[in-house]
Enzyme design. Sequence first.
Site, short mmCIF file in Angstrom:
data_model
loop_
_atom_site.label_atom_id
_atom_site.label_comp_id
_atom_site.label_asym_id
_atom_site.label_seq_id
_atom_site.Cartn_x
_atom_site.Cartn_y
_atom_site.Cartn_z
N VAL A 36 16.02 21.09 -0.61
CA VAL A 36 17.27 20.40 -0.31
C VAL A 36 17.00 19.00 0.24
O VAL A 36 17.50 18.00 -0.28
CB VAL A 36 18.13 21.23 0.68
CG1 VAL A 36 19.26 20.40 1.25
CG2 VAL A 36 18.69 22.43 -0.06
N THR A 43 16.12 34.78 6.24
CA THR A 43 16.54 36.01 6.91
C THR A 43 15.47 36.41 7.93
O THR A 43 14.27 36.30 7.66
CB THR A 43 16.70 37.14 5.86
OG1 THR A 43 17.59 36.68 4.85
CG2 THR A 43 17.26 38.40 6.49
N GLU A 65 19.68 24.58 -7.66
CA GLU A 65 18.35 24.22 -8.14
C GLU A 65 18.35 24.25 -9.66
O GLU A 65 19.03 25.06 -10.29
CB GLU A 65 17.31 25.19 -7.58
CG GLU A 65 17.06 24.92 -6.10
CD GLU A 65 16.03 25.84 -5.48
OE1 GLU A 65 15.11 26.27 -6.19
OE2 GLU A 65 16.16 26.13 -4.28
N ALA A 119 31.15 30.22 -0.28
CA ALA A 119 30.90 29.77 -1.65
C ALA A 119 29.77 30.59 -2.27
O ALA A 119 29.88 31.10 -3.39
CB ALA A 119 30.55 28.29 -1.67
N ARG A 179 42.57 31.83 -15.07
CA ARG A 179 42.51 32.30 -13.68
C ARG A 179 41.12 32.81 -13.33
O ARG A 179 40.71 32.82 -12.17
CB ARG A 179 43.52 33.44 -13.46
CG ARG A 179 44.95 33.02 -13.58
CD ARG A 179 45.84 34.25 -13.66
NE ARG A 179 45.46 35.11 -14.78
CZ ARG A 179 46.03 36.28 -15.04
NH1 ARG A 179 46.98 36.75 -14.26
NH2 ARG A 179 45.64 36.99 -16.09
N CYS A 217 18.96 31.53 -1.53
CA CYS A 217 20.23 31.41 -0.81
C CYS A 217 21.17 32.60 -0.89
O CYS A 217 21.67 33.06 0.13
CB CYS A 217 20.97 30.17 -1.29
SG CYS A 217 20.09 28.67 -0.86
N LYS A 239 15.13 30.97 -11.70
CA LYS A 239 15.98 30.50 -12.78
C LYS A 239 15.25 29.41 -13.52
O LYS A 239 14.18 28.96 -13.07
CB LYS A 239 17.33 30.01 -12.25
CG LYS A 239 17.22 28.77 -11.35
CD LYS A 239 18.50 28.44 -10.65
CE LYS A 239 19.49 27.78 -11.56
NZ LYS A 239 20.56 27.07 -10.79
N1 LIG Z 1 17.36 25.66 -1.99
C1 LIG Z 1 18.63 25.52 -2.27
O1 LIG Z 1 19.05 25.55 -3.42
C2 LIG Z 1 19.63 25.29 -1.18
C3 LIG Z 1 20.92 24.87 -1.53
C4 LIG Z 1 21.83 24.65 -0.50
C5 LIG Z 1 21.47 24.84 0.81
N2 LIG Z 1 20.22 25.27 1.13
C6 LIG Z 1 19.86 25.43 2.54
O2 LIG Z 1 19.12 24.28 2.95
C7 LIG Z 1 18.13 24.65 3.92
C8 LIG Z 1 16.77 24.22 3.45
O3 LIG Z 1 16.47 24.91 2.26
P1 LIG Z 1 15.23 24.51 1.35
O4 LIG Z 1 15.35 25.30 0.12
O5 LIG Z 1 15.12 23.03 1.27
O6 LIG Z 1 14.02 25.07 2.27
P2 LIG Z 1 12.48 24.72 2.14
O7 LIG Z 1 11.77 25.87 2.75
O8 LIG Z 1 12.16 24.30 0.74
O9 LIG Z 1 12.28 23.43 3.06
C9 LIG Z 1 12.37 23.44 4.45
C10 LIG Z 1 11.30 22.51 4.99
O10 LIG Z 1 11.52 22.34 6.40
C11 LIG Z 1 10.26 22.17 7.02
N3 LIG Z 1 10.38 22.40 8.46
C12 LIG Z 1 10.66 23.55 9.11
N4 LIG Z 1 10.73 23.34 10.44
C13 LIG Z 1 10.47 22.04 10.64
C14 LIG Z 1 10.39 21.21 11.80
N5 LIG Z 1 10.62 21.71 13.02
N6 LIG Z 1 10.10 19.91 11.65
C15 LIG Z 1 9.89 19.40 10.41
N7 LIG Z 1 9.96 20.12 9.28
C16 LIG Z 1 10.24 21.42 9.38
C17 LIG Z 1 9.38 23.16 6.31
O11 LIG Z 1 8.01 22.82 6.46
C18 LIG Z 1 9.87 23.04 4.85
O12 LIG Z 1 9.10 22.12 4.11
C19 LIG Z 1 18.29 26.15 4.11
O13 LIG Z 1 19.13 26.38 5.21
C20 LIG Z 1 18.98 26.60 2.85
O14 LIG Z 1 19.74 27.75 3.04
C21 LIG Z 1 19.29 25.47 0.15
#
Ligand SMILES: NC(=O)c1ccc[n+]([C@@H]2O[C@H](COP(=O)([O-])OP(=O)(O)OC[C@H]3O[C@@H](n4cnc5c(N)ncnc54)[C@H](O)[C@@H]3O)[C@@H](O)[C@H]2O)c1
Length: 492
Positions: free
Chosen positions: A40, A121, A192, A250, A287, A303, A366
């Site tokens: 993200v 989780t 993604e 969502a 609908r 997610c 996916k």
């Molecule tokens: N992946 C998706 O499609 C998606 C879509 C919408 C929302 N989200 C949400 O976004 C959030 C991030 O998801 P993601 O898929 O990018 O996760 P990810 O695991 O790919 O990335 C998270 C990053 O945060 C870093 N991190 C953790 N703690 C840290 C700290 N204290 N300081 C600096 N860096 C730190 C980790 O090293 C990791 O690289 C989650 O809450 C997820 O639910 C994800």
Amino acid sequence: MKMASHTGKSLSRAFHVAFKKSNHNHVKVKNICCIGAGYVGGPTMSVIAQKCPEIKVVVVDINQERIDAWNHEDLSQLPVYEPGLDKVVAQARGRNLFFSTDVNSAIEEADMVFISVNTPTKTYGEGKGMAADLKWVELCARQIAEASKSDKIVVEKSTLPVRTAQAVKDILHNTGNGLNFQILSNPEFLAEGTAIPDLENPDRVLIGGDDTPEGREAIQALVDVYGTWVPREKILTTNVWSSELSKLTANAFLAQRVSSINAISELCEATGADVEEVAKAIGTDSRIGSKFLKASVGFGGSCFQKDILNMVYICRNYQLNEVADYWEQVIKMNDHQKVRFAKKIIKNLYNTVSGKKIAFLGWAFKKDTNDTRESAAIYVADYLLSERANICVYDPKVPKEKVFTDLDYLNTRSSEENRKLVSVVNDPYEACKGAHAVAILTEWDEFKILNWEQINDLMLKPANLFDGRNILNSSEMSRLGFRFHAIGKADK
Ligand SMILES: NC(=O)c1ccc[n+]([C@@H]2O[C@H](COP(=O)([O-])OP(=O)(O)OC[C@H]3O[C@@H](n4cnc5c(N)ncnc54)[C@H](O)[C@@H]3O)[C@@H](O)[C@H]2O)c1
């Protein structure tokens, strides 16, 4: 950046009037820091930097390897695979987009800090297997408080349980050197595989904030950032709790649609109906709509499951047991679909897969992503490995080691055993050579145009083909000699 701290009602009203008058001059964001350079943080910030060249965007992470990959000269080595991402990064990186491990400096310099860290989780203690683990979010809040020397707008980009902003606010206000922090919720809706078009042309952007002059000012500052390229009518503003809950809702609704059509797929197989025909027939009803009605081996990704479990946990905390049970069923149905697929393979291979080679086409959850988190492939493989199958995996974007880490993580068997039973190859034909069965686990476009006649020749007979994504034409496959098994259709 200065934020007013009036509290009295009349003062607040006076401020609001002043705020309205000067409106856009108030907070102009010049420096953004994003904590978390994952699926993200990386793409989202790359697009913000591309669209807003006057804003400096620094994406920070504690994972040095990940940051090095984001800074890699060869854009095919970026840690996240997303179509079009390389071009966006090429345009902005080094200009106003930077990737770094120096978290404190980036926080200090920023007037807006996004928290985009993982919220998986919980795997321990209370709420294990259900609640979101907010350890990393709390660490971020503490680090922001510690490193800040000026007021900041803190934006929750991670998906969080409703009311998390309260905890973040509490930490910042109690440890933050007396500075002003405004907390906004700005959940990310990108999918993604289509992250770049989703970010460039979102259905909506959601921003939740406090209904106070300072809150509205912070909301406006973020609205202005997105407003650079997103039409204003697509930028929705709400209170913080609605914004946090909308993201969970969502994902719950989307996952529910997949589980609903998957439930119908089983009924189709039992009755002779065809799930694709049913999906088309119901999807043309305006609908209902046609999207997210594709039956499959089950949803994956980091997610859907995590967010529903989190919502179920919250409901149980409020003693809303009927609501919790309702949403939990979406997960149960998904688990059932994965097991059902594995069992179907076993049943069609004369009730034993022991020592038999099964080719897995696809490992990512996916197409068009290298993300494997919660991928259905992992669980189907695990089930078959427990029946002593030999699995040979081919995925165009997932590296070999990732397949093994995913299996080792389950702890079902030793990593030596996983390496003995599973092989990973770089060529789909090699994967299928000498196989008793081929299973399609990811809907990569390239699988549709493989030379299936050649694959049939390479396989042991009878050649069983299990299409877990319904991407192949059943009549064509049976014409080529396969015993063809799709989801939600009679076997051919
Ligand atoms: N992946 C998706 O499609 C998606 C879509 C919408 C929302 N989200 C949400 O976004 C959030 C991030 O998801 P993601 O898929 O990018 O996760 P990810 O695991 O790919 O990335 C998270 C990053 O945060 C870093 N991190 C953790 N703690 C840290 C700290 N204290 N300081 C600096 N860096 C730190 C980790 O090293 C990791 O690289 C989650 O809450 C997820 O639910 C994800």
